[in-house]
Design an enzyme around this catalytic site. Sequence first.
Site, PDB file in Angstrom:
ATOM      1  CB  VAL A   1      -0.962   0.000   1.221  1.00 53.63           C
ATOM      2  CG1 VAL A   1      -1.868   1.223   1.177  1.00 53.63           C
ATOM      3  CG2 VAL A   1      -1.802  -1.282   1.245  1.00 53.63           C
TER       4      VAL A   1
ATOM      5  N   GLY B   1     -11.024  -1.729   0.343  1.00 55.09           N
ATOM      6  CA  GLY B   1     -10.043  -1.188  -0.604  1.00 55.09           C
ATOM      7  C   GLY B   1     -10.509   0.134  -1.184  1.00 55.09           C
TER       8      GLY B   1
ATOM      9  CB  ILE C   1     -15.589   0.101  -1.928  1.00 54.86           C
ATOM     10  CG1 ILE C   1     -15.304  -1.104  -2.797  1.00 54.86           C
ATOM     11  CG2 ILE C   1     -17.065   0.423  -1.938  1.00 54.86           C
ATOM     12  CD1 ILE C   1     -16.052  -2.346  -2.319  1.00 54.86           C
TER      13      ILE C   1
ATOM     14  N   GLY D   1      -0.766  -9.233  -4.543  1.00 52.30           N
ATOM     15  CA  GLY D   1      -0.731  -8.227  -3.459  1.00 52.30           C
ATOM     16  C   GLY D   1      -2.049  -8.095  -2.716  1.00 52.30           C
TER      17      GLY D   1
ATOM     18  CD  GLU E   1      -4.355  -8.000   5.442  1.00 50.15           C
ATOM     19  OE1 GLU E   1      -3.626  -7.381   6.222  1.00 50.15           O
ATOM     20  OE2 GLU E   1      -5.002  -7.431   4.551  1.00 50.15           O
TER      21      GLU E   1
ATOM     22  CG  ASP F   1      -8.889  -8.790   5.960  1.00 45.65           C
ATOM     23  OD1 ASP F   1      -8.116  -7.905   6.356  1.00 45.65           O
ATOM     24  OD2 ASP F   1      -9.646  -8.647   4.979  1.00 45.65           O
TER      25      ASP F   1
ATOM     26  CE  LYS G   1     -10.755  -5.732   4.755  1.00 40.39           C
ATOM     27  NZ  LYS G   1     -10.455  -6.598   3.595  1.00 40.39           N
TER      28      LYS G   1
HETATM   29  P1  NAP Z   1       3.230  -4.851   3.630  1.00 43.90           P
HETATM   30  O1  NAP Z   1       3.350  -4.989   2.158  1.00 43.90           O
HETATM   31  O2  NAP Z   1       3.668  -5.974   4.496  1.00 43.90           O
HETATM   32  O3  NAP Z   1       4.059  -3.534   4.042  1.00 43.90           O
HETATM   33  C1  NAP Z   1       4.292  -3.156   5.375  1.00 43.90           C
HETATM   34  C2  NAP Z   1       5.305  -2.000   5.382  1.00 43.90           C
HETATM   35  O4  NAP Z   1       5.408  -1.514   6.718  1.00 43.90           O
HETATM   36  C3  NAP Z   1       6.700  -2.402   4.948  1.00 43.90           C
HETATM   37  O5  NAP Z   1       7.286  -1.363   4.181  1.00 43.90           O
HETATM   38  C4  NAP Z   1       7.464  -2.560   6.280  1.00 43.90           C
HETATM   39  O6  NAP Z   1       8.844  -2.201   6.195  1.00 43.90           O
HETATM   40  C5  NAP Z   1       6.765  -1.531   7.145  1.00 43.90           C
HETATM   41  N1  NAP Z   1       6.763  -1.931   8.557  1.00 43.90           N
HETATM   42  C6  NAP Z   1       6.093  -2.956   9.128  1.00 43.90           C
HETATM   43  N2  NAP Z   1       6.338  -3.002  10.460  1.00 43.90           N
HETATM   44  C7  NAP Z   1       7.181  -1.981  10.710  1.00 43.90           C
HETATM   45  C8  NAP Z   1       7.816  -1.496  11.893  1.00 43.90           C
HETATM   46  N3  NAP Z   1       7.623  -2.084  13.078  1.00 43.90           N
HETATM   47  N4  NAP Z   1       8.615  -0.423  11.804  1.00 43.90           N
HETATM   48  C9  NAP Z   1       8.822   0.189  10.601  1.00 43.90           C
HETATM   49  N5  NAP Z   1       8.254  -0.220   9.443  1.00 43.90           N
HETATM   50  C10 NAP Z   1       7.444  -1.288   9.511  1.00 43.90           C
HETATM   51  O7  NAP Z   1       1.723  -4.523   4.038  1.00 43.90           O
HETATM   52  P2  NAP Z   1       0.567  -3.907   3.108  1.00 43.90           P
HETATM   53  O8  NAP Z   1      -0.097  -4.982   2.326  1.00 43.90           O
HETATM   54  O9  NAP Z   1       1.055  -2.710   2.383  1.00 43.90           O
HETATM   55  O10 NAP Z   1      -0.515  -3.503   4.234  1.00 43.90           O
HETATM   56  C11 NAP Z   1      -0.317  -2.355   5.005  1.00 43.90           C
HETATM   57  C12 NAP Z   1      -1.616  -2.062   5.776  1.00 43.90           C
HETATM   58  O11 NAP Z   1      -2.658  -1.792   4.852  1.00 43.90           O
HETATM   59  C13 NAP Z   1      -2.104  -3.205   6.668  1.00 43.90           C
HETATM   60  O12 NAP Z   1      -2.718  -2.657   7.804  1.00 43.90           O
HETATM   61  C14 NAP Z   1      -3.150  -3.892   5.791  1.00 43.90           C
HETATM   62  O13 NAP Z   1      -4.120  -4.581   6.540  1.00 43.90           O
HETATM   63  C15 NAP Z   1      -3.745  -2.684   5.105  1.00 43.90           C
HETATM   64  N6  NAP Z   1      -4.414  -2.959   3.836  1.00 43.90           N
HETATM   65  C16 NAP Z   1      -3.778  -3.686   2.879  1.00 43.90           C
HETATM   66  C17 NAP Z   1      -4.413  -3.896   1.654  1.00 43.90           C
HETATM   67  C18 NAP Z   1      -3.776  -4.703   0.559  1.00 43.90           C
HETATM   68  O14 NAP Z   1      -4.441  -4.951  -0.449  1.00 43.90           O
HETATM   69  N7  NAP Z   1      -2.513  -5.100   0.682  1.00 43.90           N
HETATM   70  C19 NAP Z   1      -5.691  -3.371   1.450  1.00 43.90           C
HETATM   71  C20 NAP Z   1      -6.311  -2.615   2.454  1.00 43.90           C
HETATM   72  C21 NAP Z   1      -5.649  -2.410   3.647  1.00 43.90           C
HETATM   73  P3  NAP Z   1       9.885  -3.101   5.344  1.00 43.90           P
HETATM   74  O15 NAP Z   1       9.486  -2.900   3.911  1.00 43.90           O
HETATM   75  O16 NAP Z   1      11.228  -2.529   5.649  1.00 43.90           O
HETATM   76  O17 NAP Z   1       9.697  -4.507   5.815  1.00 43.90           O
HETATM   77  N1  HSE Z   2      -6.101  -8.947   2.507  1.00 46.63           N
HETATM   78  C1  HSE Z   2      -7.177  -8.037   2.296  1.00 46.63           C
HETATM   79  C2  HSE Z   2      -8.131  -8.639   1.301  1.00 46.63           C
HETATM   80  C3  HSE Z   2      -6.645  -6.741   1.796  1.00 46.63           C
HETATM   81  O1  HSE Z   2      -7.795  -9.654   0.671  1.00 46.63           O
HETATM   82  O2  HSE Z   2      -9.234  -8.120   1.145  1.00 46.63           O
HETATM   83  C4  HSE Z   2      -7.680  -5.667   1.790  1.00 46.63           C
HETATM   84  O3  HSE Z   2      -8.074  -5.323   3.066  1.00 46.63           O
END
Ligand code: NAP
Ligand code: HSE
Length: 429
Positions: free
Chosen positions: A16, A135, A137, A188, A191, A202, A206
């Site tokens: 994200v 996401g 929406i 991507g 989680e 998850d 929500k």
């Molecule tokens: P991700 O790809 O695992 O990225 C997490 C990022 O946070 C990485 O850059 C990581 O650093 C950094 N990080 C994690 N813990 C940390 C710490 N203790 N100190 C400093 N940096 C830290 O996760 P993501 O998929 O982007 O998701 C991020 C958030 O958005 C989550 O809450 C997730 O539930 C939410 N979300 C995700 C999506 C989706 O489709 N992926 C959709 C809606 C909401 P490094 O890169 O150095 O490891």
């Molecule tokens: N892992 C979550 C999903 C990301 O598949 O819907 C969006 O919150």
Amino acid sequence: MEEKTIKIALLGAGTVGSGVYALSEMLKDEMPKKSGAKLEIKKILVRDTKKEREGIPRKILTADWAEIRDDDEIKLVVEVMGGIEPARTFITEALKAGKQVITANKDLLAEYGQELLTLAEQCSCDLHFEAAVGGAIPIIRPLKQSLTGSVLTEVMGIVNGTTNYILTKMTEDGMDYSEALEQAQKLGYAEPDPTADVEGYDAARKIAIMASLAFNSKVTFADVYTEGITKITQRDIQYAKEFGYVIKLLGVAKLRDGRIEVKVHPMLIPDSHPLAAVRDSFNAVFVHGEACDDAMFMGRGAGKMPTASAVMGDIIAIMRNILHDNCGWNGGVAYKNIPVKPVEETESRYYLRLKMEDKPGALAHLAGILGGNDVSIAQMVQKRRYNGIAELVIITDSVRERHFDDALLAVKEMSVLKEVSSVIRVYEG
Ligand code: NAP
Ligand code: HSE
């Protein structure tokens, strides 16, 4: 006249965070028109500052939260790192330092959302979280603003992109579960630990967030009865198809007789139902209210750019609030205390697949047990017979879940029973 610049920080540069950075570059020239100011991402917090991150200059990366917290130029903190700690501490400290906050973190909001919203109000700061549910929406803002003119009584939907993608691939391409999960991870959607997706946690987070906003009462993750999709088999998908259904993972929250029902589980829904057409990583949320009647929201529920788009919408809204000195109204703070109904007291229809010895009287015995526990059979089909074993599929009428559980216990005691293969709820519309 020189344009103003609003400086912000991202916490996280993963799926994200990197999407938000890319979008800020794409919208650079338009930003003053959209928000009234230029946007500068001054710092990004990551764990590993040495890692190569496409398009992101290394000099803005930091592993030191204090560098962001103590920088008075940074007016807004965007938390996209996930997990409860240290995210909860960082958001708390950012709000106390007078910074506006955006988070996409449903894990955190489903436990501590009310606490953080209350703190944001006390600090006169914005706390926005459109990306946390569905996401791309828009659903948080409608629940907090556009639909508050109604008394909302129901929120239901497909709110996990990963499981919807997996079930779609299993249904349409005959793909097996693990192959579909692997693809969802590559895209991507999943989680960092996909257990949260496939076990329904998850989606439970929500639906807890949406139920709190819809009913103005605190609903947490622990209040949600949760079942995931790991036990769904190709056979159930095929049989559901034959009965005219598709299997989806649904989150359902209802306000009934002064109590909240809130559950996440796989469900057979008629293939003619609008939710049946919600495929791949798409999400959809139905809302029903006494004045607004039915409303439906649909879009990409997961993935880098769809999620970044919701975050960027919040960034632009908060930039406008900063420029107009209008921060601090968040909405969504629960002002009612509505009890949550135990799942056993809710009602459902069921699909039951089982194997038993093919003996005279076995079916009559089974029907007697079901009937004796108030479970009425709507449809029953003997699907296969081999080596003296019959496979049966039963669809029940609506029944109190406690009665169905009692019936199932008694069925499991039958001497002719070989296996209860599947139990899946069925849509009641
Ligand atoms: P991700 O790809 O695992 O990225 C997490 C990022 O946070 C990485 O850059 C990581 O650093 C950094 N990080 C994690 N813990 C940390 C710490 N203790 N100190 C400093 N940096 C830290 O996760 P993501 O998929 O982007 O998701 C991020 C958030 O958005 C989550 O809450 C997730 O539930 C939410 N979300 C995700 C999506 C989706 O489709 N992926 C959709 C809606 C909401 P490094 O890169 O150095 O490891
Ligand atoms: N892992 C979550 C999903 C990301 O598949 O819907 C969006 O919150």
